[in-house]
Design an enzyme around this catalytic site. Sequence first.
Site, PDB file in Angstrom:
ATOM      1  N   THR A  90      -8.612   1.752   6.747  1.00 53.50           N
ATOM      2  CA  THR A  90      -7.934   0.531   7.213  1.00 53.50           C
ATOM      3  C   THR A  90      -6.472   0.811   7.575  1.00 53.50           C
ATOM      4  O   THR A  90      -5.742  -0.107   7.928  1.00 53.50           O
ATOM      5  CB  THR A  90      -7.996  -0.570   6.129  1.00 53.50           C
ATOM      6  OG1 THR A  90      -7.667   0.016   4.865  1.00 53.50           O
ATOM      7  CG2 THR A  90      -9.378  -1.214   6.060  1.00 53.50           C
ATOM      8  N   TYR A  95      -4.001   4.249   9.210  1.00 48.97           N
ATOM      9  CA  TYR A  95      -3.704   4.921  10.493  1.00 48.97           C
ATOM     10  C   TYR A  95      -4.976   5.117  11.339  1.00 48.97           C
ATOM     11  O   TYR A  95      -4.973   4.944  12.564  1.00 48.97           O
ATOM     12  CB  TYR A  95      -3.069   6.278  10.178  1.00 48.97           C
ATOM     13  CG  TYR A  95      -2.094   6.802  11.196  1.00 48.97           C
ATOM     14  CD1 TYR A  95      -2.031   6.282  12.488  1.00 48.97           C
ATOM     15  CD2 TYR A  95      -1.226   7.831  10.856  1.00 48.97           C
ATOM     16  CE1 TYR A  95      -1.122   6.789  13.407  1.00 48.97           C
ATOM     17  CE2 TYR A  95      -0.315   8.332  11.770  1.00 48.97           C
ATOM     18  CZ  TYR A  95      -0.277   7.814  13.046  1.00 48.97           C
ATOM     19  OH  TYR A  95       0.623   8.304  13.950  1.00 48.97           O
ATOM     20  N   ASN A 104      -5.124   8.504   1.728  1.00 55.74           N
ATOM     21  CA  ASN A 104      -5.484   7.879   3.014  1.00 55.74           C
ATOM     22  C   ASN A 104      -6.015   8.884   4.036  1.00 55.74           C
ATOM     23  O   ASN A 104      -7.112   8.747   4.525  1.00 55.74           O
ATOM     24  CB  ASN A 104      -4.256   7.233   3.664  1.00 55.74           C
ATOM     25  CG  ASN A 104      -4.040   5.801   3.231  1.00 55.74           C
ATOM     26  OD1 ASN A 104      -4.898   5.203   2.614  1.00 55.74           O
ATOM     27  ND2 ASN A 104      -2.880   5.246   3.568  1.00 55.74           N
ATOM     28  N   ASP A 116       0.828  -1.210   0.000  1.00 53.80           N
ATOM     29  CA  ASP A 116       0.000   0.000   0.000  1.00 53.80           C
ATOM     30  C   ASP A 116       0.860   1.256   0.000  1.00 53.80           C
ATOM     31  O   ASP A 116       0.495   2.264  -0.599  1.00 53.80           O
ATOM     32  CB  ASP A 116      -0.933  -0.004   1.220  1.00 53.80           C
ATOM     33  CG  ASP A 116      -1.986  -1.085   1.100  1.00 53.80           C
ATOM     34  OD1 ASP A 116      -2.416  -1.365  -0.031  1.00 53.80           O
ATOM     35  OD2 ASP A 116      -2.359  -1.661   2.132  1.00 53.80           O
TER      36      ASP A 116
HETATM   37  P1  NAP Z   1       4.920   2.758   5.820  1.00 55.44           P
HETATM   38  O1  NAP Z   1       5.496   2.816   7.191  1.00 55.44           O
HETATM   39  O2  NAP Z   1       5.700   2.119   4.738  1.00 55.44           O
HETATM   40  O3  NAP Z   1       3.465   2.088   5.814  1.00 55.44           O
HETATM   41  C1  NAP Z   1       2.717   2.000   6.910  1.00 55.44           C
HETATM   42  C2  NAP Z   1       1.820   0.760   6.850  1.00 55.44           C
HETATM   43  O4  NAP Z   1       0.502   1.189   6.496  1.00 55.44           O
HETATM   44  C3  NAP Z   1       2.235  -0.311   5.852  1.00 55.44           C
HETATM   45  O5  NAP Z   1       2.078  -1.573   6.463  1.00 55.44           O
HETATM   46  C4  NAP Z   1       1.225  -0.129   4.730  1.00 55.44           C
HETATM   47  O6  NAP Z   1       0.956  -1.336   4.046  1.00 55.44           O
HETATM   48  C5  NAP Z   1       0.005   0.284   5.512  1.00 55.44           C
HETATM   49  N1  NAP Z   1      -1.040   0.986   4.740  1.00 55.44           N
HETATM   50  C6  NAP Z   1      -0.915   2.101   3.966  1.00 55.44           C
HETATM   51  N2  NAP Z   1      -2.115   2.442   3.454  1.00 55.44           N
HETATM   52  C7  NAP Z   1      -3.012   1.518   3.911  1.00 55.44           C
HETATM   53  C8  NAP Z   1      -4.415   1.351   3.730  1.00 55.44           C
HETATM   54  N3  NAP Z   1      -5.143   2.204   3.022  1.00 55.44           N
HETATM   55  N4  NAP Z   1      -5.022   0.320   4.376  1.00 55.44           N
HETATM   56  C9  NAP Z   1      -4.303  -0.539   5.129  1.00 55.44           C
HETATM   57  N5  NAP Z   1      -2.975  -0.426   5.337  1.00 55.44           N
HETATM   58  C10 NAP Z   1      -2.335   0.593   4.739  1.00 55.44           C
HETATM   59  O7  NAP Z   1       4.558   4.237   5.463  1.00 55.44           O
HETATM   60  P2  NAP Z   1       4.144   4.773   4.045  1.00 55.44           P
HETATM   61  O8  NAP Z   1       4.379   3.753   3.034  1.00 55.44           O
HETATM   62  O9  NAP Z   1       4.734   6.107   3.880  1.00 55.44           O
HETATM   63  O10 NAP Z   1       2.559   4.917   4.261  1.00 55.44           O
HETATM   64  C11 NAP Z   1       2.014   6.021   4.899  1.00 55.44           C
HETATM   65  C12 NAP Z   1       0.762   5.506   5.566  1.00 55.44           C
HETATM   66  O11 NAP Z   1       1.145   4.770   6.707  1.00 55.44           O
HETATM   67  C13 NAP Z   1      -0.090   6.628   6.084  1.00 55.44           C
HETATM   68  O12 NAP Z   1      -1.000   7.092   5.125  1.00 55.44           O
HETATM   69  C14 NAP Z   1      -0.748   6.010   7.303  1.00 55.44           C
HETATM   70  O13 NAP Z   1      -2.089   5.582   6.997  1.00 55.44           O
HETATM   71  C15 NAP Z   1       0.078   4.785   7.621  1.00 55.44           C
HETATM   72  N6  NAP Z   1       0.591   4.883   8.989  1.00 55.44           N
HETATM   73  C16 NAP Z   1       0.003   4.094   9.930  1.00 55.44           C
HETATM   74  C17 NAP Z   1       0.401   4.190  11.259  1.00 55.44           C
HETATM   75  C18 NAP Z   1      -0.291   3.333  12.290  1.00 55.44           C
HETATM   76  O14 NAP Z   1      -1.154   2.513  11.911  1.00 55.44           O
HETATM   77  N7  NAP Z   1       0.002   3.503  13.565  1.00 55.44           N
HETATM   78  C19 NAP Z   1       1.416   5.076  11.625  1.00 55.44           C
HETATM   79  C20 NAP Z   1       1.998   5.875  10.646  1.00 55.44           C
HETATM   80  C21 NAP Z   1       1.561   5.768   9.305  1.00 55.44           C
HETATM   81  P3  NAP Z   1       2.039  -2.085   3.106  1.00 55.44           P
HETATM   82  O15 NAP Z   1       2.880  -2.890   4.038  1.00 55.44           O
HETATM   83  O16 NAP Z   1       1.197  -2.926   2.222  1.00 55.44           O
HETATM   84  O17 NAP Z   1       2.820  -1.026   2.389  1.00 55.44           O
END
Ligand code: NAP
Length: 265
Positions: free
Chosen positions: A162, A164, A122, A49
């Site tokens: 799904t 953050y 997102n 993603d």
């Molecule tokens: P990253 O650290 O490489 O990715 C963060 C994780 O979020 C990866 O496992 C990615 O899946 C997953 N992800 C991204 N979009 C998703 C979606 N729509 N539904 C389900 N999982 C999703 O960071 P990045 O590649 O720059 O991605 C930025 C995204 O990371 C942000 O938009 C945010 O949503 C997410 N994020 C989540 C958290 C948290 O959950 N605590 C914290 C910071 C950021 P893949 O392994 O398939 O790439």
Amino acid sequence: METINLFRKPGMESDVVHERVQRFFQDHDYTISRLYDEQAKYNVVIGGDGTFLRAVHSTSFSSIPFLGINTGHLGFFQEVNTTDLEEHLTLLLNKKYEIHSQALLGVTVETTAWTYTLLAVNEFLVKSSDEHIVHLGVNIDSVDFINTSGDGLMFSTPAGSTAYTLSAGGSILHQTLKGYQITTLHPVRSKSFDSLPTSLVLPAPSKTVVTIDRPDQERIQLVGDGISHHFHGVKRFTFFVPEDTIRRVIFRTNWYWKNLRDKLF
Ligand code: NAP
């Protein structure tokens, strides 16, 4: 000859898949472009993603349909797996698919000097750029709604629900819905400030204005899809659902539920 824009995550697994995809399209008389060609037929993204998000941003939210091939962990933007790759690419060339429009989220940033507009796939976070609490006023459709204090606010798209937002206690919304969701991030529990008891889901026409207390104006940051933006003298952010969408190739309409069941629960 038609062209395919190909994006990939660096790494061994994506390299092998990249070879297979390239060979398939070349055998069917397509040209592969590694630089974005705005005349291309499809944007094909190999990775997770995160790779998908980067491809969408690097093409400035291209209107050419995206097809995701999963070599990442979750794959909410990737219906195709490496095990059934050629089968799906054949369906693609035979046009046996639907195109789903995926709503984005927009924000207008008003500063003392300038106004900027940004888009996200997102989510956007409004938070402090240091460890301080931020005080934010939230006005929805011209109604002063809450005054909140804490780590900040998250505004997410249905497709981002799904990611953050889910970790922050938000709800899962189907990717094809139009609207957005607001979640308070670690709100201060005090009679002086408000918080939302659950995340709030808004319909597409709703506009939400976030105002920032003067002492917080220099420390506020906006994070869109993991990319941080810093502004001087921010007065307000206005969140809205833009008319622009991205489009995705979908082979099975119930794919989302299967993916959710297999990957999250
Ligand atoms: P990253 O650290 O490489 O990715 C963060 C994780 O979020 C990866 O496992 C990615 O899946 C997953 N992800 C991204 N979009 C998703 C979606 N729509 N539904 C389900 N999982 C999703 O960071 P990045 O590649 O720059 O991605 C930025 C995204 O990371 C942000 O938009 C945010 O949503 C997410 N994020 C989540 C958290 C948290 O959950 N605590 C914290 C910071 C950021 P893949 O392994 O398939 O790439």
